[in-house]
Design a protein around this motif. Structure first.
Motif, PDB file in Angstrom:
ATOM      1  N   LEU A  61      37.176  48.231  43.453  1.00  0.00           N
ATOM      2  CA  LEU A  61      37.184  48.954  41.852  1.00  0.00           C
ATOM      3  C   LEU A  61      36.528  48.310  40.560  1.00  0.00           C
ATOM      4  CD1 LEU A  61      41.593  48.044  41.288  1.00  0.00           C
ATOM      5  CD2 LEU A  61      40.582  49.863  41.299  1.00  0.00           C
ATOM      6  N   LYS A  62      35.769  49.106  39.779  1.00  0.00           N
ATOM      7  CA  LYS A  62      34.759  48.492  38.410  1.00  0.00           C
ATOM      8  C   LYS A  62      35.513  48.469  37.436  1.00  0.00           C
ATOM      9  CE  LYS A  62      31.090  51.804  40.401  1.00  0.00           C
ATOM     10  NZ  LYS A  62      30.512  52.635  40.463  1.00  0.00           N
ATOM     11  N   ARG A  63      35.617  46.781  36.801  1.00  0.00           N
ATOM     12  CA  ARG A  63      35.909  46.401  35.772  1.00  0.00           C
ATOM     13  C   ARG A  63      34.903  46.177  34.851  1.00  0.00           C
ATOM     14  NH1 ARG A  63      39.801  49.187  36.916  1.00  0.00           N
ATOM     15  NH2 ARG A  63      41.435  49.455  37.412  1.00  0.00           N
ATOM     16  N   LYS A  64      35.012  46.001  33.553  1.00  0.00           N
ATOM     17  CA  LYS A  64      34.233  45.383  32.532  1.00  0.00           C
ATOM     18  C   LYS A  64      34.182  43.893  32.484  1.00  0.00           C
ATOM     19  CE  LYS A  64      33.880  48.762  29.137  1.00  0.00           C
ATOM     20  NZ  LYS A  64      33.900  49.244  28.264  1.00  0.00           N
ATOM     21  N   VAL A  65      33.060  43.170  32.612  1.00  0.00           N
ATOM     22  CA  VAL A  65      32.884  42.088  33.196  1.00  0.00           C
ATOM     23  C   VAL A  65      32.374  40.460  31.752  1.00  0.00           C
ATOM     24  CG1 VAL A  65      32.323  39.983  35.032  1.00  0.00           C
ATOM     25  CG2 VAL A  65      33.058  42.375  35.844  1.00  0.00           C
ATOM     26  N   GLY A  66      32.836  40.116  31.740  1.00  0.00           N
ATOM     27  CA  GLY A  66      32.362  39.435  30.408  1.00  0.00           C
ATOM     28  C   GLY A  66      31.526  37.594  31.082  1.00  0.00           C
ATOM     29  N   GLU A  67      31.943  36.627  30.654  1.00  0.00           N
ATOM     30  CA  GLU A  67      30.965  35.186  31.188  1.00  0.00           C
ATOM     31  C   GLU A  67      31.558  34.867  32.384  1.00  0.00           C
ATOM     32  OE1 GLU A  67      30.656  32.724  28.214  1.00  0.00           O
ATOM     33  OE2 GLU A  67      29.522  34.136  26.828  1.00  0.00           O
ATOM     34  N   GLN A  68      31.172  34.846  33.096  1.00  0.00           N
ATOM     35  CA  GLN A  68      31.373  33.771  34.235  1.00  0.00           C
ATOM     36  C   GLN A  68      32.437  34.607  35.209  1.00  0.00           C
ATOM     37  OE1 GLN A  68      33.838  30.177  32.870  1.00  0.00           O
ATOM     38  NE2 GLN A  68      31.743  29.336  32.579  1.00  0.00           N
ATOM     39  N   ASP A  69      32.419  35.824  35.509  1.00  0.00           N
ATOM     40  CA  ASP A  69      32.324  36.819  36.433  1.00  0.00           C
ATOM     41  C   ASP A  69      34.111  36.604  36.066  1.00  0.00           C
ATOM     42  OD1 ASP A  69      29.959  37.323  37.496  1.00  0.00           O
ATOM     43  OD2 ASP A  69      30.734  36.159  39.096  1.00  0.00           O
ATOM     44  N   LYS A  70      34.945  36.942  34.543  1.00  0.00           N
ATOM     45  CA  LYS A  70      35.810  36.956  34.215  1.00  0.00           C
ATOM     46  C   LYS A  70      35.793  38.309  34.055  1.00  0.00           C
ATOM     47  CE  LYS A  70      36.919  32.294  33.264  1.00  0.00           C
ATOM     48  NZ  LYS A  70      38.262  31.568  32.732  1.00  0.00           N
ATOM     49  N   LEU A  71      37.400  38.787  34.099  1.00  0.00           N
ATOM     50  CA  LEU A  71      37.386  40.159  33.715  1.00  0.00           C
ATOM     51  C   LEU A  71      37.913  40.131  32.336  1.00  0.00           C
ATOM     52  CD1 LEU A  71      38.856  41.698  37.539  1.00  0.00           C
ATOM     53  CD2 LEU A  71      36.439  42.199  36.183  1.00  0.00           C
ATOM     54  N   PHE A  72      37.966  41.637  31.398  1.00  0.00           N
ATOM     55  CA  PHE A  72      38.217  42.177  29.701  1.00  0.00           C
ATOM     56  C   PHE A  72      39.457  42.535  30.807  1.00  0.00           C
ATOM     57  CE2 PHE A  72      33.845  42.323  27.755  1.00  0.00           C
ATOM     58  CZ  PHE A  72      33.569  41.018  27.906  1.00  0.00           C
ATOM     59  N   GLY A  73      40.403  42.390  30.701  1.00  0.00           N
ATOM     60  CA  GLY A  73      41.966  42.761  30.922  1.00  0.00           C
ATOM     61  C   GLY A  73      41.847  42.050  32.672  1.00  0.00           C
ATOM     62  N   SER A  74      42.831  43.093  33.485  1.00  0.00           N
ATOM     63  CA  SER A  74      42.941  42.765  34.982  1.00  0.00           C
ATOM     64  C   SER A  74      43.517  43.612  35.721  1.00  0.00           C
ATOM     65  CB  SER A  74      44.055  41.345  34.679  1.00  0.00           C
ATOM     66  OG  SER A  74      45.261  42.097  33.462  1.00  0.00           O
ATOM     67  N   VAL A  75      43.142  43.357  36.692  1.00  0.00           N
ATOM     68  CA  VAL A  75      43.626  44.341  37.639  1.00  0.00           C
ATOM     69  C   VAL A  75      45.415  44.031  38.078  1.00  0.00           C
ATOM     70  CG1 VAL A  75      43.319  44.915  40.173  1.00  0.00           C
ATOM     71  CG2 VAL A  75      41.348  44.454  38.980  1.00  0.00           C
ATOM     72  N   THR A  76      46.027  44.845  37.993  1.00  0.00           N
ATOM     73  CA  THR A  76      47.537  44.432  38.307  1.00  0.00           C
ATOM     74  C   THR A  76      47.882  45.816  39.414  1.00  0.00           C
ATOM     75  OG1 THR A  76      48.453  46.475  36.552  1.00  0.00           O
ATOM     76  CG2 THR A  76      47.406  44.522  35.704  1.00  0.00           C
ATOM     77  N   ALA A  77      48.981  45.500  39.799  1.00  0.00           N
ATOM     78  CA  ALA A  77      49.591  46.479  40.991  1.00  0.00           C
ATOM     79  C   ALA A  77      49.627  48.128  40.813  1.00  0.00           C
ATOM     80  CB  ALA A  77      51.155  46.094  41.337  1.00  0.00           C
ATOM     81  N   LEU A  78      49.222  48.246  40.245  1.00  0.00           N
ATOM     82  CA  LEU A  78      49.526  49.236  39.519  1.00  0.00           C
ATOM     83  C   LEU A  78      47.537  50.411  39.589  1.00  0.00           C
ATOM     84  CD1 LEU A  78      51.024  52.269  38.010  1.00  0.00           C
ATOM     85  CD2 LEU A  78      49.727  51.283  36.220  1.00  0.00           C
ATOM     86  N   ASP A  79      47.450  49.583  39.439  1.00  0.00           N
ATOM     87  CA  ASP A  79      45.937  49.837  39.610  1.00  0.00           C
ATOM     88  C   ASP A  79      45.252  50.009  41.096  1.00  0.00           C
ATOM     89  OD1 ASP A  79      44.816  49.404  36.429  1.00  0.00           O
ATOM     90  OD2 ASP A  79      44.708  47.401  36.879  1.00  0.00           O
ATOM     91  N   VAL A  80      46.148  48.980  41.856  1.00  0.00           N
ATOM     92  CA  VAL A  80      45.761  49.348  43.386  1.00  0.00           C
ATOM     93  C   VAL A  80      46.670  49.931  43.844  1.00  0.00           C
ATOM     94  CG1 VAL A  80      46.171  48.056  45.364  1.00  0.00           C
ATOM     95  CG2 VAL A  80      45.318  46.224  43.361  1.00  0.00           C
ATOM     96  N   ALA A  81      47.529  50.617  43.603  1.00  0.00           N
ATOM     97  CA  ALA A  81      48.165  52.073  43.831  1.00  0.00           C
ATOM     98  C   ALA A  81      47.951  52.787  43.101  1.00  0.00           C
ATOM     99  CB  ALA A  81      49.475  51.744  43.478  1.00  0.00           C
ATOM    100  N   GLU A  82      46.892  53.614  42.315  1.00  0.00           N
ATOM    101  CA  GLU A  82      46.469  54.482  41.539  1.00  0.00           C
ATOM    102  C   GLU A  82      45.535  54.278  42.796  1.00  0.00           C
ATOM    103  OE1 GLU A  82      45.518  53.962  37.846  1.00  0.00           O
ATOM    104  OE2 GLU A  82      47.872  54.792  36.584  1.00  0.00           O
ATOM    105  N   ALA A  83      44.513  53.424  42.814  1.00  0.00           N
ATOM    106  CA  ALA A  83      43.365  53.597  43.669  1.00  0.00           C
ATOM    107  C   ALA A  83      43.330  53.761  45.056  1.00  0.00           C
ATOM    108  CB  ALA A  83      42.840  51.901  43.871  1.00  0.00           C
ATOM    109  N   LEU A  84      44.904  53.226  45.586  1.00  0.00           N
ATOM    110  CA  LEU A  84      45.087  54.142  46.681  1.00  0.00           C
ATOM    111  C   LEU A  84      45.367  55.258  47.317  1.00  0.00           C
ATOM    112  CD1 LEU A  84      47.228  50.548  47.895  1.00  0.00           C
ATOM    113  CD2 LEU A  84      44.473  51.693  49.070  1.00  0.00           C
ATOM    114  N   ALA A  85      45.893  55.678  45.839  1.00  0.00           N
ATOM    115  CA  ALA A  85      46.208  57.129  46.160  1.00  0.00           C
ATOM    116  C   ALA A  85      45.273  58.395  46.088  1.00  0.00           C
ATOM    117  CB  ALA A  85      47.301  57.303  45.167  1.00  0.00           C
ATOM    118  N   ALA A  86      44.221  57.316  45.161  1.00  0.00           N
ATOM    119  CA  ALA A  86      42.695  58.641  45.202  1.00  0.00           C
ATOM    120  C   ALA A  86      42.793  58.448  47.163  1.00  0.00           C
ATOM    121  CB  ALA A  86      42.065  57.808  44.213  1.00  0.00           C
TER     122      ALA A  86
END
Length: 148
Positions: A79-104
């Protein structure tokens, strides 16, 4: 009075159990509501047959869940996400994101079966548990990387 329970009855037993109850309880409560049937040889054979069919079906479901668990472990997700300082994501990766990636990737997994206690908020590699069956828990490999 001996009866075979058709459904789970609180403080008495589970469906398919052979129980011994007082005649009034069986005649006035269990039988009229369809919660039990008389324990004659015909009904005993029928219940045993239904138990056999249920165990065969459960074994088939468990085998298919184990096959899906194997595919999960062999299918890493990135999963590619936008990252800020100290490798922290803008937002987060949720179970829905993981399910959509697996569906792909061709694995249809319900998002409620993905065991993600807290959303992923940093870059890195993670193993996410997926409840496929009450006895089978698969592990999905999720890699979160910085978006350029």
């Amino acid at each position: 009075m001996k009866l075979i329970l058709r459904e789970d009855v609180e403080n008495l037993g589970k469906g398919g159990d052979l129980v011994d109850v007082k005649p009034g309880y069986g005649r006035n409560f269990l039988l009229p509501r369809g919660l039990a049937v008389a324990a004659n040889p015909k009904n005993l054979r029928e219940i045993e047959h239904q138990k056999g069919v249920a165990t065969a079906k459960a074994a088939k479901l468990k085998a298919s869940a184990e096959a899906i668990a194997k595919r999960l472990s062999d299918t890493p997700v990135t999963l590619k996400r936008k990252v800020g300082e100290q490798d922290k994501l803008f937002g987060s990766v949720t179970a829905l994101d993981v399910a959509e990636a697996l569906a792909a990737r061709g694995l249809q997994i319900d998002r409620r079966s993905i065991d993600l206690a807290d959303p992923i908020k940093t870059v890195g590699d993670f193993e996410v548990g997926v409840k496929l069956h009450h006895d089978v828990v698969g592990k999905a490999k999720v890699k979160v990387v910085a978006e350029p």
